[in-house]
Scaffold this motif. Structure first.
Motif, PDB file in Angstrom:
ATOM      1  N   ALA A  61       0.600  -1.646  -0.036  1.00 46.10           N
ATOM      2  CA  ALA A  61       0.139   0.067   0.175  1.00 46.10           C
ATOM      3  C   ALA A  61       0.695   1.038  -0.400  1.00 46.10           C
ATOM      4  CB  ALA A  61      -0.998  -0.336   1.271  1.00 46.10           C
ATOM      5  N   ALA A  62       1.984   1.309   0.461  1.00 44.75           N
ATOM      6  CA  ALA A  62       2.939   2.592  -0.212  1.00 44.75           C
ATOM      7  C   ALA A  62       4.227   2.767  -0.841  1.00 44.75           C
ATOM      8  CB  ALA A  62       3.968   1.625   1.710  1.00 44.75           C
ATOM      9  N   GLY A  63       3.186   1.740  -1.528  1.00 41.52           N
ATOM     10  CA  GLY A  63       4.016   1.829  -3.024  1.00 41.52           C
ATOM     11  C   GLY A  63       5.695   1.474  -3.412  1.00 41.52           C
ATOM     12  N   GLY A  64       6.234   0.488  -2.277  1.00 43.59           N
ATOM     13  CA  GLY A  64       6.824  -0.772  -2.468  1.00 43.59           C
ATOM     14  C   GLY A  64       6.564  -1.657  -2.607  1.00 43.59           C
ATOM     15  N   LEU A  65       6.997  -2.995  -2.135  1.00 46.17           N
ATOM     16  CA  LEU A  65       7.187  -3.953  -3.124  1.00 46.17           C
ATOM     17  C   LEU A  65       7.536  -4.662  -2.053  1.00 46.17           C
ATOM     18  CD1 LEU A  65       9.173  -4.782  -6.118  1.00 46.17           C
ATOM     19  CD2 LEU A  65       6.996  -4.196  -6.053  1.00 46.17           C
ATOM     20  N   LEU A  66       6.348  -6.211  -1.206  1.00 44.15           N
ATOM     21  CA  LEU A  66       6.978  -7.407  -0.344  1.00 44.15           C
ATOM     22  C   LEU A  66       7.358  -8.881  -1.146  1.00 44.15           C
ATOM     23  CD1 LEU A  66       6.698  -8.298   1.922  1.00 44.15           C
ATOM     24  CD2 LEU A  66       4.204  -9.191   2.165  1.00 44.15           C
ATOM     25  N   VAL A  67       8.396  -9.149  -0.868  1.00 47.79           N
ATOM     26  CA  VAL A  67       8.588  -9.965  -1.738  1.00 47.79           C
ATOM     27  C   VAL A  67       8.716 -11.462  -0.373  1.00 47.79           C
ATOM     28  CG1 VAL A  67      11.297 -11.391  -2.573  1.00 47.79           C
ATOM     29  CG2 VAL A  67      10.542  -8.456  -2.613  1.00 47.79           C
ATOM     30  N   GLY A  68       8.064 -12.577  -1.191  1.00 47.64           N
ATOM     31  CA  GLY A  68       7.604 -13.934  -0.691  1.00 47.64           C
ATOM     32  C   GLY A  68       9.073 -14.562  -0.236  1.00 47.64           C
ATOM     33  N   ALA A  69       9.257 -15.228   1.333  1.00 45.43           N
ATOM     34  CA  ALA A  69      10.518 -15.775   1.429  1.00 45.43           C
ATOM     35  C   ALA A  69      10.436 -16.580   0.400  1.00 45.43           C
ATOM     36  CB  ALA A  69      10.387 -15.646   2.644  1.00 45.43           C
ATOM     37  N   LEU A  70      10.388 -17.126   0.033  1.00 39.48           N
ATOM     38  CA  LEU A  70      10.833 -18.347  -1.136  1.00 39.48           C
ATOM     39  C   LEU A  70      11.046 -18.193  -2.424  1.00 39.48           C
ATOM     40  CD1 LEU A  70       8.203 -21.128   0.383  1.00 39.48           C
ATOM     41  CD2 LEU A  70      10.542 -21.118   0.825  1.00 39.48           C
ATOM     42  N   VAL A  71      10.699 -16.386  -2.152  1.00 30.73           N
ATOM     43  CA  VAL A  71      10.907 -15.989  -4.031  1.00 30.73           C
ATOM     44  C   VAL A  71      12.224 -16.379  -4.403  1.00 30.73           C
ATOM     45  CG1 VAL A  71      11.320 -14.280  -5.485  1.00 30.73           C
ATOM     46  CG2 VAL A  71       8.953 -14.097  -4.191  1.00 30.73           C
ATOM     47  N   GLY A  72      13.139 -16.828  -5.551  1.00 28.52           N
ATOM     48  CA  GLY A  72      14.716 -17.585  -5.462  1.00 28.52           C
ATOM     49  C   GLY A  72      15.289 -15.991  -6.202  1.00 28.52           C
ATOM     50  N   ASN A  73      16.683 -15.907  -5.796  1.00 28.97           N
ATOM     51  CA  ASN A  73      17.517 -14.801  -5.990  1.00 28.97           C
ATOM     52  C   ASN A  73      17.538 -14.727  -7.599  1.00 28.97           C
ATOM     53  OD1 ASN A  73      19.835 -15.753  -2.938  1.00 28.97           O
ATOM     54  ND2 ASN A  73      17.530 -15.295  -2.654  1.00 28.97           N
ATOM     55  N   ALA A  74      17.316 -15.893  -8.137  1.00 27.18           N
ATOM     56  CA  ALA A  74      17.488 -15.884  -9.560  1.00 27.18           C
ATOM     57  C   ALA A  74      16.819 -15.178  -9.937  1.00 27.18           C
ATOM     58  CB  ALA A  74      17.944 -16.766 -10.402  1.00 27.18           C
ATOM     59  N   GLU A  75      15.351 -15.617  -9.225  1.00 31.91           N
ATOM     60  CA  GLU A  75      14.130 -15.185  -9.621  1.00 31.91           C
ATOM     61  C   GLU A  75      14.445 -13.778  -9.423  1.00 31.91           C
ATOM     62  OE1 GLU A  75       9.192 -15.193  -9.230  1.00 31.91           O
ATOM     63  OE2 GLU A  75      11.078 -16.654  -8.630  1.00 31.91           O
ATOM     64  N   LEU A  76      14.456 -13.145  -8.460  1.00 27.47           N
ATOM     65  CA  LEU A  76      14.378 -11.703  -7.583  1.00 27.47           C
ATOM     66  C   LEU A  76      15.148 -10.510  -8.527  1.00 27.47           C
ATOM     67  CD1 LEU A  76      12.988  -9.859  -5.655  1.00 27.47           C
ATOM     68  CD2 LEU A  76      14.628 -10.932  -3.932  1.00 27.47           C
ATOM     69  N   ALA A  77      16.621 -11.000  -9.062  1.00 30.00           N
ATOM     70  CA  ALA A  77      17.563 -10.070  -9.570  1.00 30.00           C
ATOM     71  C   ALA A  77      17.490 -10.021 -10.605  1.00 30.00           C
ATOM     72  CB  ALA A  77      19.138 -11.003  -9.553  1.00 30.00           C
ATOM     73  N   ARG A  78      16.195 -10.313 -11.274  1.00 33.53           N
ATOM     74  CA  ARG A  78      15.739 -10.580 -12.836  1.00 33.53           C
ATOM     75  C   ARG A  78      14.570  -9.898 -13.280  1.00 33.53           C
ATOM     76  NH1 ARG A  78      19.600  -9.253 -15.320  1.00 33.53           N
ATOM     77  NH2 ARG A  78      21.812 -10.699 -15.729  1.00 33.53           N
ATOM     78  N   HIS A  79      13.833  -9.627 -11.714  1.00 33.69           N
ATOM     79  CA  HIS A  79      12.482  -9.379 -11.746  1.00 33.69           C
ATOM     80  C   HIS A  79      12.287  -7.647 -11.821  1.00 33.69           C
ATOM     81  CE1 HIS A  79       8.407  -8.168 -10.364  1.00 33.69           C
ATOM     82  NE2 HIS A  79       8.805  -9.208  -9.936  1.00 33.69           N
ATOM     83  N   PRO A  80      11.148  -7.553 -12.910  1.00 32.47           N
ATOM     84  CA  PRO A  80      11.529  -6.398 -14.126  1.00 32.47           C
ATOM     85  C   PRO A  80      11.406  -5.363 -12.927  1.00 32.47           C
ATOM     86  CG  PRO A  80       9.617  -7.686 -15.238  1.00 32.47           C
ATOM     87  CD  PRO A  80      10.824  -8.521 -13.839  1.00 32.47           C
ATOM     88  N   ARG A  81      10.247  -5.307 -11.574  1.00 30.53           N
ATOM     89  CA  ARG A  81      10.055  -4.146 -11.189  1.00 30.53           C
ATOM     90  C   ARG A  81      11.967  -3.971 -10.740  1.00 30.53           C
ATOM     91  NH1 ARG A  81       5.321  -2.044  -8.651  1.00 30.53           N
ATOM     92  NH2 ARG A  81       7.118  -0.483  -6.957  1.00 30.53           N
ATOM     93  N   ILE A  82      12.604  -5.179  -9.776  1.00 29.56           N
ATOM     94  CA  ILE A  82      13.716  -5.202  -8.606  1.00 29.56           C
ATOM     95  C   ILE A  82      14.173  -4.572  -9.876  1.00 29.56           C
ATOM     96  CG2 ILE A  82      15.485  -6.285  -7.407  1.00 29.56           C
ATOM     97  CD1 ILE A  82      12.869  -6.031  -5.906  1.00 29.56           C
ATOM     98  N   GLU A  83      14.520  -4.500 -11.106  1.00 30.53           N
ATOM     99  CA  GLU A  83      16.358  -3.729 -12.119  1.00 30.53           C
ATOM    100  C   GLU A  83      15.565  -2.888 -12.925  1.00 30.53           C
ATOM    101  OE1 GLU A  83      17.902  -7.796 -14.671  1.00 30.53           O
ATOM    102  OE2 GLU A  83      15.531  -6.863 -15.532  1.00 30.53           O
ATOM    103  N   ALA A  84      14.503  -2.000 -12.577  1.00 30.52           N
ATOM    104  CA  ALA A  84      13.914  -0.763 -13.047  1.00 30.52           C
ATOM    105  C   ALA A  84      14.084   0.176 -11.890  1.00 30.52           C
ATOM    106  CB  ALA A  84      12.667  -0.659 -13.351  1.00 30.52           C
ATOM    107  N   ASP A  85      12.915  -0.536 -10.361  1.00 28.61           N
ATOM    108  CA  ASP A  85      13.028   0.170  -8.720  1.00 28.61           C
ATOM    109  C   ASP A  85      14.305   0.180  -7.478  1.00 28.61           C
ATOM    110  OD1 ASP A  85      11.244   1.663 -10.151  1.00 28.61           O
ATOM    111  OD2 ASP A  85       9.300   0.514  -9.376  1.00 28.61           O
ATOM    112  N   TYR A  86      14.808  -1.326  -8.036  1.00 31.73           N
ATOM    113  CA  TYR A  86      15.840  -1.387  -6.795  1.00 31.73           C
ATOM    114  C   TYR A  86      16.951  -2.304  -8.008  1.00 31.73           C
ATOM    115  CZ  TYR A  86      11.853  -0.721  -4.265  1.00 31.73           C
ATOM    116  OH  TYR A  86      10.596  -0.529  -3.950  1.00 31.73           O
TER     117      TYR A  86
END
Length: 331
Positions: A61-86
């Motif tokens: 709700a605050a405009g950030g992201l909640l990353v589930g604990a089981l999201v893989g490291n490789a998936e997270l690193a290449r997630h479009p929102r992570i690459e663009a905003d973080y």
């Protein structure tokens, strides 16, 4: 490896009911299985959490992201929102481990990595982290890779994660759930300095499970850089790493974030220092002064005094690179 029971609960509530001092949660197992094979960790029960609904990356709700604990490291690193905003987080993850390990490792598990101190892994040597009260072999032994900040007479180990250094700089929040309910922990408070209890790496209770990592609304999407200095370019843990993030107000520093890895029992950040340099010129001289102040409290051991100079120079380089970096660059 000693015998253990195995459970695969269907929901989070069942998982935390099974938890306790002799149990361990397991997801990717990239660190825990190594510890078990070396008899450093000897859980009587493994709680397999890979079936839990913790694999989403969702907007808060605050405009950030909640990353589930089981999201893989490789998936997270290449997630479009992570690459663009973080991009700082993406860079840090890609600097860590190997592609094979990143494919297996979970985001929550990354936070729970244990030190790679060789004395911790060698069950034939004293180690307060492995066996409280036995002594710290690294204090008088080979301590080239050990802490220069925040250590105690009981432990001089360092935290190994790259991802966590970026999360510290970004001021993330850790979501956990235990038998007493849920809570949120500021990232700065999640990991501990060794003090008199070096066996405790973090502030979790035995029954608490990491369910997610919350990233605040993006503020550092452009001028960021993760610099990792290691003995070899291939898979290796950091001697020193720097997560640097800036906003610029013309030719001056608008906001500064700076966290170090490889130098302490937890990612090392000094918010007071960051605030002190707000509004200062974004120049090499300012970056040198930031590095001087940040390293002024270092307490090197017999074999790692080189880390003080190494970190000083890495801070200057990381800040200068962050100033020049453009939005969306993750390499």
């Amino acid at each position: 490896m000693m015998p253990f029971a195995y459970s695969k609960p269907a929901d989070i509530e069942a998982a935390v009911r099974l938890a306790g001092p002799d149990a361990r949660f397991i997801a990717g197992g990239t660190n825990l299985l190594d510890l078990m094979k070396e008899n450093v960790a000897q859980p009587r029960r493994l709680i397999d959490i890979t079936g839990l609904p913790l694999r989403e990356v969702s907007e808060t709700a605050a405009g950030g992201l909640l990353v589930g604990a089981l999201v893989g490291n490789a998936e997270l690193a290449r997630h479009p929102r992570i690459e663009a905003d973080y991009p700082l987080l993406s860079q840090a993850i890609l600097a860590g481990a190997s592609p094979q390990l990143r494919n297996m490792a979970s985001s929550g598990g990354n936070l729970l990595q244990r030190t790679r101190c060789p004395y911790f892994y060698d069950t034939g040597t004293p180690c307060n982290k492995r066996e409280p009260g036995s002594g710290c072999s690294a204090r008088t032994g080979l301590n080239r890779n050990h802490a220069i900040f925040g250590a105690s007479e009981h432990c001089v180990a360092t935290h190994p994660s790259d991802m966590c250094v970026a999360l510290a700089a970004l001021a993330a929040t850790v979501h956990v759930q235990g038998r007493q309910g849920t809570r949120q922990i500021a990232f700065a408070d999640f990991h501990r300095l060794p003090g008199n209890e070096p066996e405790r790496d973090n502030c979790l209770s035995d029954d608490e499970l990491i369910t997610g990592i919350e990233l605040p609304a993006p503020r550092f999407a452009e001028h960021v850089h993760y610099l990792k200095v290691r003995d070899r370019a291939s898979y290796a843990f950091a001697l020193v790493s720097v997560a640097a993030a800036l906003t610029l107000d013309g030719d001056r520093i608008g906001e500064l974030r700076l966290a170090l890895g490889g130098v302490a029992h937890k990612p090392w950040r000094q918010p007071d220092l960051e605030a002190r340099f707000q509004g200062q010129p974004a120049t090499a001289d300012t970056y040198a002064e930031i590095a001087r102040v940040m390293m002024s409290g270092a307490q090197p051991l017999a074999h790692n005094a080189f880390k003080v100079t190494l970190a000083h120079n890495a801070i200057i380089r990381a800040l200068g690179t962050a100033q020049q970096r453009q939005s969306g660059a993750t390499s």
